[in-house]
Design a protein around this motif. Structure first.
Motif, PDB file in Angstrom:
ATOM      1  N   ASP A 253      33.405  24.739  44.687  1.00 54.08           N
ATOM      2  CA  ASP A 253      33.784  23.222  45.032  1.00 54.08           C
ATOM      3  C   ASP A 253      32.944  22.617  46.172  1.00 54.08           C
ATOM      4  N   VAL A 254      32.586  23.540  46.897  1.00 52.81           N
ATOM      5  CA  VAL A 254      31.732  23.015  48.253  1.00 52.81           C
ATOM      6  C   VAL A 254      30.665  24.024  48.294  1.00 52.81           C
ATOM      7  N   VAL A 255      29.325  23.518  48.814  1.00 54.92           N
ATOM      8  CA  VAL A 255      28.273  24.541  49.191  1.00 54.92           C
ATOM      9  C   VAL A 255      27.795  24.266  50.548  1.00 54.92           C
ATOM     10  N   LEU A 256      27.734  25.255  51.425  1.00 58.36           N
ATOM     11  CA  LEU A 256      27.176  25.263  52.673  1.00 58.36           C
ATOM     12  C   LEU A 256      25.869  25.425  52.746  1.00 58.36           C
ATOM     13  N   MET A 257      24.860  24.691  53.027  1.00 54.78           N
ATOM     14  CA  MET A 257      23.567  24.578  52.603  1.00 54.78           C
ATOM     15  C   MET A 257      22.326  24.724  53.939  1.00 54.78           C
ATOM     16  N   ASP A 258      21.948  25.462  54.278  1.00 53.50           N
ATOM     17  CA  ASP A 258      20.752  25.710  55.552  1.00 53.50           C
ATOM     18  C   ASP A 258      19.702  24.620  54.803  1.00 53.50           C
ATOM     19  N   LEU A 259      18.982  24.346  55.743  1.00 54.71           N
ATOM     20  CA  LEU A 259      17.866  23.438  55.334  1.00 54.71           C
ATOM     21  C   LEU A 259      16.491  24.317  55.394  1.00 54.71           C
ATOM     22  N   ALA A 260      16.193  25.143  56.466  1.00 51.70           N
ATOM     23  CA  ALA A 260      14.762  25.604  56.227  1.00 51.70           C
ATOM     24  C   ALA A 260      15.018  27.046  55.752  1.00 51.70           C
ATOM     25  N   MET A 261      14.510  27.081  54.456  1.00 58.75           N
ATOM     26  CA  MET A 261      14.480  28.483  53.854  1.00 58.75           C
ATOM     27  C   MET A 261      12.970  28.604  52.899  1.00 58.75           C
ATOM     28  N   PRO A 262      12.499  29.646  52.878  1.00 58.19           N
ATOM     29  CA  PRO A 262      11.238  30.011  52.311  1.00 58.19           C
ATOM     30  C   PRO A 262      11.516  29.450  50.752  1.00 58.19           C
ATOM     31  N   GLY A 263      10.489  29.081  50.094  1.00 58.51           N
ATOM     32  CA  GLY A 263      10.579  28.693  48.838  1.00 58.51           C
ATOM     33  C   GLY A 263      11.176  26.983  48.768  1.00 58.51           C
ATOM     34  N   MET A 264      12.113  26.916  47.748  1.00 61.17           N
ATOM     35  CA  MET A 264      12.748  25.605  48.003  1.00 61.17           C
ATOM     36  C   MET A 264      13.677  25.493  48.926  1.00 61.17           C
ATOM     37  N   GLY A 265      13.611  24.474  49.906  1.00 55.99           N
ATOM     38  CA  GLY A 265      14.119  24.050  51.176  1.00 55.99           C
ATOM     39  C   GLY A 265      15.618  23.528  50.898  1.00 55.99           C
ATOM     40  N   GLY A 266      16.577  23.388  51.788  1.00 59.96           N
ATOM     41  CA  GLY A 266      17.888  22.962  51.536  1.00 59.96           C
ATOM     42  C   GLY A 266      17.778  21.373  50.889  1.00 59.96           C
ATOM     43  N   ILE A 267      16.733  20.522  51.408  1.00 57.10           N
ATOM     44  CA  ILE A 267      16.932  19.165  51.126  1.00 57.10           C
ATOM     45  C   ILE A 267      16.497  19.124  49.482  1.00 57.10           C
ATOM     46  N   ALA A 268      15.534  19.877  48.891  1.00 60.70           N
ATOM     47  CA  ALA A 268      15.381  19.730  47.695  1.00 60.70           C
ATOM     48  C   ALA A 268      16.475  20.598  46.923  1.00 60.70           C
ATOM     49  N   ALA A 269      17.041  21.333  47.205  1.00 61.17           N
ATOM     50  CA  ALA A 269      18.123  21.995  46.508  1.00 61.17           C
ATOM     51  C   ALA A 269      19.356  21.196  46.538  1.00 61.17           C
ATOM     52  N   THR A 270      19.491  20.535  47.514  1.00 61.47           N
ATOM     53  CA  THR A 270      20.701  19.557  47.533  1.00 61.47           C
ATOM     54  C   THR A 270      20.465  18.390  46.492  1.00 61.47           C
ATOM     55  N   GLU A 271      19.449  17.879  46.662  1.00 60.39           N
ATOM     56  CA  GLU A 271      19.026  16.887  45.602  1.00 60.39           C
ATOM     57  C   GLU A 271      19.232  17.368  44.159  1.00 60.39           C
ATOM     58  N   ARG A 272      19.062  18.436  43.685  1.00 60.77           N
ATOM     59  CA  ARG A 272      18.985  19.084  42.383  1.00 60.77           C
ATOM     60  C   ARG A 272      20.558  19.376  42.095  1.00 60.77           C
ATOM     61  N   LEU A 273      21.214  20.030  43.091  1.00 62.04           N
ATOM     62  CA  LEU A 273      22.754  20.297  42.987  1.00 62.04           C
ATOM     63  C   LEU A 273      23.636  18.970  42.922  1.00 62.04           C
ATOM     64  N   VAL A 274      23.135  17.943  43.447  1.00 61.11           N
ATOM     65  CA  VAL A 274      23.839  16.713  43.451  1.00 61.11           C
ATOM     66  C   VAL A 274      23.612  15.932  42.043  1.00 61.11           C
ATOM     67  N   ARG A 275      22.360  15.996  41.788  1.00 61.53           N
ATOM     68  CA  ARG A 275      21.987  15.511  40.465  1.00 61.53           C
ATOM     69  C   ARG A 275      22.712  16.130  39.074  1.00 61.53           C
ATOM     70  N   ASP A 276      22.566  17.427  39.364  1.00 55.44           N
ATOM     71  CA  ASP A 276      23.075  18.136  38.083  1.00 55.44           C
ATOM     72  C   ASP A 276      24.561  18.427  38.134  1.00 55.44           C
ATOM     73  N   HIS A 277      25.092  18.530  39.184  1.00 61.66           N
ATOM     74  CA  HIS A 277      26.341  18.810  39.298  1.00 61.66           C
ATOM     75  C   HIS A 277      27.141  17.876  40.246  1.00 61.66           C
ATOM     76  N   PRO A 278      27.419  16.554  39.796  1.00 57.82           N
ATOM     77  CA  PRO A 278      27.790  15.735  40.794  1.00 57.82           C
ATOM     78  C   PRO A 278      29.310  16.030  41.391  1.00 57.82           C
ATOM     79  N   HIS A 279      30.032  17.051  40.812  1.00 54.19           N
ATOM     80  CA  HIS A 279      31.321  17.204  41.217  1.00 54.19           C
ATOM     81  C   HIS A 279      31.354  18.202  42.289  1.00 54.19           C
ATOM     82  N   ILE A 280      30.090  18.668  42.563  1.00 57.58           N
ATOM     83  CA  ILE A 280      30.150  19.706  43.691  1.00 57.58           C
ATOM     84  C   ILE A 280      29.637  18.862  45.049  1.00 57.58           C
ATOM     85  N   ARG A 281      30.390  19.092  46.242  1.00 56.10           N
ATOM     86  CA  ARG A 281      29.961  18.713  47.380  1.00 56.10           C
ATOM     87  C   ARG A 281      28.946  19.720  48.390  1.00 56.10           C
ATOM     88  N   VAL A 282      28.156  19.017  48.918  1.00 56.12           N
ATOM     89  CA  VAL A 282      27.111  19.605  49.778  1.00 56.12           C
ATOM     90  C   VAL A 282      27.276  19.298  51.146  1.00 56.12           C
TER      91      VAL A 282
END
Length: 211
Positions: A49-78
């Motif tokens: 239901d909710v994703v707790l997301m760090d920002l600074a991570m190797p590879g895909m960072g939290g901003i890009a991951a948040t964009e993808r999650l919100v786009r592909d799974h709009p019911h999930i809150r980040v």
């Protein structure tokens, strides 16, 4: 029960956060992963239901991951849970679709309250972040100009400026004292945030923004 997915590249922090949240009866940590790529890989299976997301991570960072999650799974809150409290990071997270921003080190009650609010469709920000937002909009009302490309961090703007000077990744790495891998990651993040596919398009966006 509110189903939680933890995304952070530090195993010790994830373990501590899982223990902290497990003490709250109303939440269930269904999975914890170390990167944005792993989050995207498991989210369909664990259905948080909710994703707790760090920002600074190797590879895909939290901003890009948040964009993808919100786009592909709009019911999930980040909710972003980060050490960074600078304006660039906060506004990049909001523009990516995060429904909350809480600093690491917040008390358990604040984190649980943020999770509950996000699960109910609200947007919530820790006290320090809320103060920064108020300050930002106060400045806007006074007529101060909005920052260019607010979705980018300061480092990403710096690297985009060097890309606009037609420097290669090795040249940028040498100029900034960074590894080439770090520069590649930053350039990829810039492309993703600006929704461009090559350096020419990125340069055009940089010049339009006055960088």
């Amino acid at each position: 029960m509110i189903r939680i997915l933890l995304v952070d590249d530090h195993p010790g922090f994830r373990a501590g956060l899982r223990t902290l949240l497990s003490a709250a009866e109303e939440v269930d940590v269904v999975e914890d992963v170390a990167s944005g790529e792993q989050a995207l890989a498991v989210v369909g299976r664990v259905q948080p239901d909710v994703v707790l997301m760090d920002l600074a991570m190797p590879g895909m960072g939290g901003i890009a991951a948040t964009e993808r999650l919100v786009r592909d799974h709009p019911h999930i809150r980040v909710i972003v849970l980060s050490m960074s409290d600078d304006d660039d990071s906060v506004f990049a997270a909001i523009r990516a679709g995060a429904r909350g921003y809480v600093l690491k080190g917040a008390r358990r009650a604040e984190i649980v309250r943020s999770v509950q609010a996000a699960a109910e469709g609200e947007a919530i920000f820790g006290p320090a972040i809320a103060a920064r937002l108020v300050g930002y909009f106060t400045e806007r009302e006074r007529g101060e100009p909005a920052p260019a490309l607010p979705e980018l961090t300061r480092r990403e703007k710096e690297i985009l400026g060097l890309v606009a000077e037609h420097l290669t990744n090795p040249q940028i790495a040498a100029r900034l004292g960074l590894s080439q891998k770090t520069v590649r990651n930053h350039v990829s993040a810039v492309f993703a945030k600006l929704q461009v596919t090559d350096r020419a398009q990125a340069i055009m966006r940089a010049r339009e923004a006055g960088l």
